[in-house]
Design a protein around this motif. Structure first.
Motif, short mmCIF file in Angstrom:
data_model
loop_
_atom_site.label_atom_id
_atom_site.label_comp_id
_atom_site.label_asym_id
_atom_site.label_seq_id
_atom_site.Cartn_x
_atom_site.Cartn_y
_atom_site.Cartn_z
N MET A 58 0.84 -1.20 0.00
CA MET A 58 0.00 0.00 0.00
C MET A 58 0.87 1.25 0.00
O MET A 58 2.01 1.23 0.47
N TYR A 59 0.30 2.33 -0.45
CA TYR A 59 1.00 3.61 -0.50
C TYR A 59 1.24 4.21 0.89
O TYR A 59 2.14 5.03 1.07
N ASP A 60 0.42 3.85 1.85
CA ASP A 60 0.38 4.51 3.16
C ASP A 60 1.73 4.76 3.80
O ASP A 60 1.96 5.82 4.37
N ASP A 61 2.62 3.78 3.74
CA ASP A 61 3.86 3.88 4.50
C ASP A 61 5.10 3.99 3.63
O ASP A 61 6.21 3.76 4.09
N VAL A 62 4.94 4.39 2.37
CA VAL A 62 6.09 4.44 1.47
C VAL A 62 7.03 5.59 1.84
O VAL A 62 6.62 6.74 1.93
N GLU A 63 8.28 5.22 2.12
CA GLU A 63 9.34 6.19 2.35
C GLU A 63 10.26 6.28 1.15
O GLU A 63 10.91 7.28 0.93
N ALA A 64 10.31 5.15 0.39
CA ALA A 64 11.17 5.11 -0.79
C ALA A 64 10.71 4.01 -1.74
O ALA A 64 10.19 2.98 -1.31
N VAL A 65 10.95 4.28 -3.02
CA VAL A 65 10.75 3.31 -4.08
C VAL A 65 12.12 3.08 -4.70
O VAL A 65 12.78 4.04 -5.12
N VAL A 66 12.56 1.83 -4.75
CA VAL A 66 13.87 1.49 -5.31
C VAL A 66 13.65 0.59 -6.52
O VAL A 66 12.93 -0.41 -6.43
N LEU A 67 14.29 0.97 -7.63
CA LEU A 67 14.13 0.27 -8.90
C LEU A 67 15.47 -0.26 -9.38
O LEU A 67 16.29 0.50 -9.90
N PRO A 68 15.72 -1.58 -9.23
CA PRO A 68 16.92 -2.17 -9.81
C PRO A 68 16.80 -2.18 -11.33
O PRO A 68 15.68 -2.20 -11.86
N GLY A 69 17.93 -2.23 -12.01
CA GLY A 69 17.90 -2.25 -13.47
C GLY A 69 17.89 -3.64 -14.03
O GLY A 69 17.27 -4.56 -13.49
N GLY A 70 18.62 -3.78 -15.12
CA GLY A 70 18.55 -4.96 -15.95
C GLY A 70 17.65 -4.59 -17.12
O GLY A 70 16.60 -3.98 -16.92
N ALA A 71 18.07 -4.91 -18.33
CA ALA A 71 17.31 -4.48 -19.50
C ALA A 71 15.86 -4.96 -19.45
O ALA A 71 14.92 -4.17 -19.56
N LEU A 72 15.66 -6.27 -19.30
CA LEU A 72 14.31 -6.82 -19.26
C LEU A 72 13.59 -6.40 -17.98
O LEU A 72 12.40 -6.05 -18.01
N GLY A 73 14.31 -6.42 -16.86
CA GLY A 73 13.71 -6.00 -15.60
C GLY A 73 13.17 -4.59 -15.67
O GLY A 73 12.07 -4.30 -15.17
N THR A 74 13.92 -3.69 -16.28
CA THR A 74 13.48 -2.30 -16.41
C THR A 74 12.21 -2.20 -17.25
O THR A 74 11.26 -1.50 -16.88
N LEU A 75 12.17 -2.92 -18.37
CA LEU A 75 10.96 -2.92 -19.20
C LEU A 75 9.76 -3.43 -18.42
O LEU A 75 8.66 -2.88 -18.51
N ASN A 76 9.97 -4.49 -17.63
CA ASN A 76 8.87 -5.05 -16.85
C ASN A 76 8.44 -4.13 -15.71
O ASN A 76 7.25 -4.06 -15.39
N LEU A 77 9.37 -3.42 -15.11
CA LEU A 77 9.01 -2.42 -14.10
C LEU A 77 8.18 -1.30 -14.73
O LEU A 77 7.15 -0.90 -14.19
N GLU A 78 8.65 -0.82 -15.88
CA GLU A 78 8.00 0.33 -16.51
C GLU A 78 6.58 0.02 -16.95
O GLU A 78 5.71 0.88 -16.90
N LYS A 79 6.32 -1.21 -17.37
CA LYS A 79 4.96 -1.52 -17.85
C LYS A 79 4.01 -1.90 -16.71
O LYS A 79 2.82 -2.08 -16.95
N SER A 80 4.50 -1.94 -15.48
CA SER A 80 3.65 -2.28 -14.34
C SER A 80 2.87 -1.06 -13.85
O SER A 80 3.47 -0.07 -13.41
N PRO A 81 1.54 -1.12 -13.88
CA PRO A 81 0.76 0.01 -13.34
C PRO A 81 0.99 0.21 -11.84
O PRO A 81 0.92 1.33 -11.34
N VAL A 82 1.30 -0.87 -11.12
CA VAL A 82 1.56 -0.74 -9.68
C VAL A 82 2.84 0.05 -9.46
O VAL A 82 2.88 0.98 -8.65
N VAL A 83 3.91 -0.31 -10.17
CA VAL A 83 5.18 0.41 -10.04
C VAL A 83 4.98 1.87 -10.44
O VAL A 83 5.43 2.78 -9.72
N GLN A 84 4.30 2.11 -11.54
CA GLN A 84 4.04 3.49 -11.98
C GLN A 84 3.29 4.27 -10.90
O GLN A 84 3.63 5.42 -10.61
#
Length: 180
Positions: A58-84
Protein backbone atom coordinates in the motif's frame (compact mmCIF):
# COMPACT_ATOMS: atom_id res chain seq x y z
CA UNK A 1 8.92 1.46 4.35
CA UNK A 2 11.43 1.16 1.52
CA UNK A 3 9.94 -0.87 -1.31
CA UNK A 4 12.39 -2.57 -3.67
CA UNK A 5 10.47 -3.70 -6.75
CA UNK A 6 11.67 -6.90 -8.41
CA UNK A 7 10.45 -7.69 -11.92
CA UNK A 8 11.46 -10.65 -14.06
CA UNK A 9 14.85 -9.88 -15.58
CA UNK A 10 16.06 -7.65 -12.73
CA UNK A 11 19.83 -7.30 -12.31
CA UNK A 12 20.58 -9.44 -9.26
CA UNK A 13 23.66 -7.55 -8.01
CA UNK A 14 21.85 -4.22 -8.17
CA UNK A 15 18.89 -5.53 -6.20
CA UNK A 16 20.54 -7.81 -3.68
CA UNK A 17 23.56 -5.66 -2.83
CA UNK A 18 21.25 -2.68 -2.31
CA UNK A 19 18.83 -4.66 -0.14
CA UNK A 20 21.71 -6.07 1.91
CA UNK A 21 23.24 -2.62 2.54
CA UNK A 22 19.87 -1.13 3.52
CA UNK A 23 19.09 -3.94 5.93
CA UNK A 24 22.57 -3.70 7.47
CA UNK A 25 21.72 -0.06 8.15
CA UNK A 26 18.54 -1.27 9.91
CA UNK A 27 16.22 0.39 7.44
CA UNK A 28 12.78 -1.13 6.87
CA UNK A 29 12.90 -2.82 3.47
CA UNK A 30 10.26 -4.89 1.72
CA UNK A 31 11.02 -6.62 -1.55
CA UNK A 32 8.03 -6.61 -3.89
CA UNK A 33 7.45 -9.11 -6.68
CA UNK A 34 5.95 -7.37 -9.70
CA UNK A 35 3.11 -8.99 -11.61
CA UNK A 36 1.83 -10.96 -8.64
CA UNK A 37 4.94 -13.17 -8.53
CA UNK A 38 6.61 -13.91 -5.21
CA UNK A 39 9.40 -15.90 -6.92
CA UNK A 40 11.09 -13.51 -9.34
CA UNK A 41 13.74 -14.61 -11.83
CA UNK A 42 16.68 -12.29 -12.33
CA UNK A 43 18.65 -11.57 -15.48
CA UNK A 44 21.10 -14.38 -14.70
CA UNK A 45 18.50 -17.01 -13.75
CA UNK A 46 18.77 -16.44 -10.01
CA UNK A 47 15.33 -16.75 -8.46
CA UNK A 48 14.59 -14.51 -5.49
CA UNK A 49 11.63 -14.89 -3.16
CA UNK A 50 10.06 -11.48 -2.62
CA UNK A 51 8.65 -10.48 0.77
CA UNK A 52 5.36 -9.45 -0.85
CA UNK A 53 3.67 -9.26 -4.23
CA UNK A 54 2.64 -5.96 -5.77
CA UNK A 55 -1.05 -6.44 -4.96
CA UNK A 56 -0.21 -6.66 -1.22
CA UNK A 57 1.60 -3.36 -0.74
CA UNK A 58 0.00 0.00 0.00
CA UNK A 59 1.00 3.61 -0.50
CA UNK A 60 0.38 4.51 3.16
CA UNK A 61 3.86 3.88 4.50
CA UNK A 62 6.09 4.44 1.47
CA UNK A 63 9.34 6.19 2.35
CA UNK A 64 11.17 5.11 -0.79
CA UNK A 65 10.75 3.31 -4.08
CA UNK A 66 13.87 1.49 -5.31
CA UNK A 67 14.13 0.27 -8.90
CA UNK A 68 16.92 -2.17 -9.81
CA UNK A 69 17.90 -2.25 -13.47
CA UNK A 70 18.55 -4.96 -15.95
CA UNK A 71 17.31 -4.48 -19.50
CA UNK A 72 14.31 -6.82 -19.26
CA UNK A 73 13.71 -6.00 -15.60
CA UNK A 74 13.48 -2.30 -16.41
CA UNK A 75 10.96 -2.92 -19.20
CA UNK A 76 8.87 -5.05 -16.85
CA UNK A 77 9.01 -2.42 -14.10
CA UNK A 78 8.00 0.33 -16.51
CA UNK A 79 4.96 -1.52 -17.85
CA UNK A 80 3.65 -2.28 -14.34
CA UNK A 81 0.76 0.01 -13.34
CA UNK A 82 1.56 -0.74 -9.68
CA UNK A 83 5.18 0.41 -10.04
CA UNK A 84 4.04 3.49 -11.98
CA UNK A 85 1.53 4.29 -9.23
CA UNK A 86 4.16 3.92 -6.50
CA UNK A 87 6.57 6.22 -8.35
CA UNK A 88 3.83 8.82 -8.79
CA UNK A 89 2.78 8.57 -5.16
CA UNK A 90 6.36 8.75 -3.88
CA UNK A 91 6.99 11.88 -5.91
CA UNK A 92 3.74 13.47 -4.72
CA UNK A 93 4.76 13.07 -1.07
CA UNK A 94 8.47 13.84 -1.60
CA UNK A 95 9.51 10.28 -0.75
CA UNK A 96 12.76 8.97 -2.17
CA UNK A 97 12.83 7.43 -5.65
CA UNK A 98 16.05 5.55 -6.42
CA UNK A 99 16.91 3.82 -9.71
CA UNK A 100 20.05 2.12 -10.98
CA UNK A 101 21.41 0.99 -14.37
CA UNK A 102 18.67 1.13 -17.04
CA UNK A 103 15.92 1.90 -14.50
CA UNK A 104 16.57 5.69 -14.39
CA UNK A 105 15.11 5.66 -17.92
CA UNK A 106 11.70 5.05 -16.33
CA UNK A 107 12.06 8.31 -14.41
CA UNK A 108 13.23 10.09 -17.56
CA UNK A 109 10.21 8.88 -19.53
CA UNK A 110 7.96 10.24 -16.78
CA UNK A 111 9.64 13.67 -16.95
CA UNK A 112 10.87 13.37 -13.37
CA UNK A 113 14.51 14.12 -14.19
CA UNK A 114 13.99 17.54 -15.77
CA UNK A 115 16.53 19.87 -14.21
CA UNK A 116 17.97 17.06 -12.07
CA UNK A 117 21.47 15.62 -12.05
CA UNK A 118 21.24 11.93 -12.95
CA UNK A 119 23.25 8.98 -14.28
CA UNK A 120 22.45 5.61 -15.82
CA UNK A 121 24.00 2.65 -17.59
CA UNK A 122 25.94 3.85 -20.68
CA UNK A 123 23.71 3.87 -23.73
CA UNK A 124 20.56 4.94 -21.86
CA UNK A 125 21.54 8.61 -21.44
CA UNK A 126 19.07 9.88 -24.05
CA UNK A 127 16.27 8.30 -21.99
CA UNK A 128 17.03 10.64 -19.08
CA UNK A 129 14.87 13.36 -20.61
CA UNK A 130 15.78 16.81 -19.30
CA UNK A 131 18.48 15.61 -16.90
CA UNK A 132 21.97 16.95 -16.52
CA UNK A 133 24.22 13.91 -16.88
CA UNK A 134 26.35 13.38 -13.79
CA UNK A 135 30.05 12.67 -13.88
CA UNK A 136 29.57 10.59 -10.73
CA UNK A 137 28.68 6.88 -10.60
CA UNK A 138 25.88 7.66 -8.13
CA UNK A 139 23.98 10.93 -8.24
CA UNK A 140 21.71 12.32 -5.54
CA UNK A 141 19.54 15.31 -6.44
CA UNK A 142 16.82 16.09 -3.96
CA UNK A 143 14.63 13.03 -3.49
CA UNK A 144 16.02 11.20 -6.53
CA UNK A 145 19.07 8.92 -6.49
CA UNK A 146 20.36 7.36 -9.71
CA UNK A 147 23.33 5.09 -10.33
CA UNK A 148 25.32 3.73 -13.26
CA UNK A 149 25.14 -0.05 -12.85
CA UNK A 150 25.97 -3.27 -11.03
CA UNK A 151 29.55 -2.25 -10.20
CA UNK A 152 28.30 0.60 -8.01
CA UNK A 153 25.39 -1.22 -6.35
CA UNK A 154 26.97 -1.00 -2.88
CA UNK A 155 27.61 2.73 -3.37
CA UNK A 156 23.99 3.10 -4.53
CA UNK A 157 22.81 1.41 -1.33
CA UNK A 158 25.13 3.60 0.75
CA UNK A 159 23.70 6.72 -0.92
CA UNK A 160 20.22 5.59 0.14
CA UNK A 161 21.53 5.00 3.67
CA UNK A 162 23.03 8.52 3.65
CA UNK A 163 19.68 9.94 2.52
CA UNK A 164 17.88 8.39 5.51
CA UNK A 165 20.54 8.19 8.21
CA UNK A 166 23.16 10.74 7.18
CA UNK A 167 26.64 10.62 5.70
CA UNK A 168 28.20 9.59 9.00
CA UNK A 169 26.17 6.38 9.27
CA UNK A 170 26.80 5.66 5.59
CA UNK A 171 30.56 6.05 6.05
CA UNK A 172 30.61 3.79 9.10
CA UNK A 173 28.81 1.15 7.08
CA UNK A 174 31.14 1.69 4.10
CA UNK A 175 34.17 1.04 6.32
CA UNK A 176 32.60 -2.06 7.87
CA UNK A 177 31.98 -3.43 4.37
CA UNK A 178 35.62 -2.76 3.44
CA UNK A 179 34.61 -0.46 0.57
CA UNK A 180 37.21 2.02 -0.71
Amino acid sequence: MIYVFLADGFEEIEALATIDVLRRAELDVTTVGVGGCRAVCGAHDIVVKADAVDTEVMYDDVEAVVLPGGALGTLNLEKSPVVQGFIDHAMSVDALVAAICAAPSILGHKGLLKGKEAICFPGFEQQLEGATLSEQSVATDGNIITAKGAGVAVDFGLAIVAYFKGEGRSEILRKSLQCP
